[in-house]
Write a protein that holds these residues in place. Structure first.
Motif, PDB file in Angstrom:
ATOM      1  N   CYS A  89       0.827  -1.201   0.000  1.00 19.20           N
ATOM      2  CA  CYS A  89       0.000   0.000   0.000  1.00 19.20           C
ATOM      3  C   CYS A  89       0.864   1.255   0.000  1.00 19.20           C
ATOM      4  O   CYS A  89       2.017   1.237   0.433  1.00 19.20           O
ATOM      5  CB  CYS A  89      -0.919   0.027   1.227  1.00 19.20           C
ATOM      6  N   ASP A  90       0.275   2.334  -0.518  1.00 15.77           N
ATOM      7  CA  ASP A  90       0.913   3.660  -0.503  1.00 15.77           C
ATOM      8  C   ASP A  90       2.222   3.688  -1.287  1.00 15.77           C
ATOM      9  O   ASP A  90       3.121   4.476  -0.971  1.00 15.77           O
ATOM     10  CB  ASP A  90       1.143   4.126   0.942  1.00 15.77           C
ATOM     11  N   ASN A  91       2.335   2.836  -2.293  1.00 17.86           N
ATOM     12  CA  ASN A  91       3.466   2.908  -3.214  1.00 17.86           C
ATOM     13  C   ASN A  91       3.105   3.853  -4.362  1.00 17.86           C
ATOM     14  O   ASN A  91       1.946   3.932  -4.767  1.00 17.86           O
ATOM     15  CB  ASN A  91       3.811   1.512  -3.730  1.00 17.86           C
ATOM     16  N   SER A  92       4.085   4.556  -4.917  1.00 22.31           N
ATOM     17  CA  SER A  92       3.759   5.643  -5.830  1.00 22.31           C
ATOM     18  C   SER A  92       3.265   5.169  -7.195  1.00 22.31           C
ATOM     19  O   SER A  92       2.552   5.911  -7.874  1.00 22.31           O
ATOM     20  CB  SER A  92       4.970   6.565  -6.005  1.00 22.31           C
ATOM     21  N   ILE A  93       3.630   3.942  -7.625  1.00 20.11           N
ATOM     22  CA  ILE A  93       3.131   3.435  -8.911  1.00 20.11           C
ATOM     23  C   ILE A  93       2.389   2.114  -8.701  1.00 20.11           C
ATOM     24  O   ILE A  93       1.171   2.071  -8.758  1.00 20.11           O
ATOM     25  CB  ILE A  93       4.266   3.280  -9.943  1.00 20.11           C
TER      26      ILE A  93
END
Length: 219
Positions: A89-93
């Motif tokens: 979760c909350d990864n940019s891609i």
């Protein structure tokens, strides 16, 4: 009916850069023998966990992958691989990026608040009991993945829950008891879909929850 299906062409209106072989990563596995990777925490990297090569009897489970460019990148040629109970979760891609030549099993993962929750290409994938929410482009992007199976996954609050595209040869996939839920994800006003579909070349469509009625596709 609380799900809409729309058809679009050209394919993939939100094209994103895909990871390369030389991405910096926290935990990198290159192997052709049985292995496990579990209970890792990876954050603020280009890739949280990256696997390349062969994946004989591999299992990746119970990892916490946050605030990377991609939580997990799985690119392998031969073998069996299971990724389960991971939090991406909350990864940019990408939450999970998979391009494989052999089956990849994705079970009980939580994939949320990425641009694309799961990007799955070029093989057969078996998904079950995953929670896919809050992804800003697609919950799941499926491409050229013949005989892929989805069972009991839960989608909510994604810009597009499931995006299916085919830039090449016809392929088939199926959904069984897939839950497309309202944005709160509370299993209220949701739709449960089971289907088997053939995806023809140079076509694409999306399946998402909506609070409005939608006409059925004509083709």
């Amino acid at each position: 009916m609380l799900v809409f299906i729309t058809l679009s062409n050209p394919i993939h209106p939100h094209k994103l850069q895909k990871p390369g072989w030389r991405w910096r990563c926290r935990n990198r596995v290159q192997t052709n023998f049985p292995f496990t990777s579990y209970n890792n925490t990876a954050y603020n990297n280009t890739v949280g966990i990256s696997l390349e090569g062969d994946a004989t009897n591999g299992t990746i489970y119970s990892n916490n992958l946050t605030n990377n460019s991609a939580g997990m990148v799985l690119v392998f040629g031969q073998g069996y691989l299971q990724a389960r109970n991971n939090y991406a979760c909350d990864n940019s891609i990408y939450g999970i990026f998979g391009v494989t030549a052999e089956p990849l099993y994705l079970d009980n993962n939580t994939v949320c608040n990425n641009q694309i929750g799961m990007n799955l290409e070029m093989s057969v994938f078996f998904l079950s009991n995953n929670t896919i929410s809050g992804n800003s482009v697609y919950g799941v992007n499926l491409s050229r993945a013949n005989l892929t199976s989805f069972t009991n996954d839960h989608y909510y609050n994604n810009s597009v829950d499931l995006y299916v595209e085919n830039p090449a040869l016809e392929y088939t996939y199926n959904l069984t008891n897939e839950i497309f839920d309202n944005p709160a994800g509370a299993f209220e006003n949701y739709t449960n879909i089971t289907l088997y579909d053939s995806v023809f070349p140079l076509t694409s469509y999306q399946i998402s929850w909506s609070n409005a009625l939608s006409p059925l596709p004509t083709n």
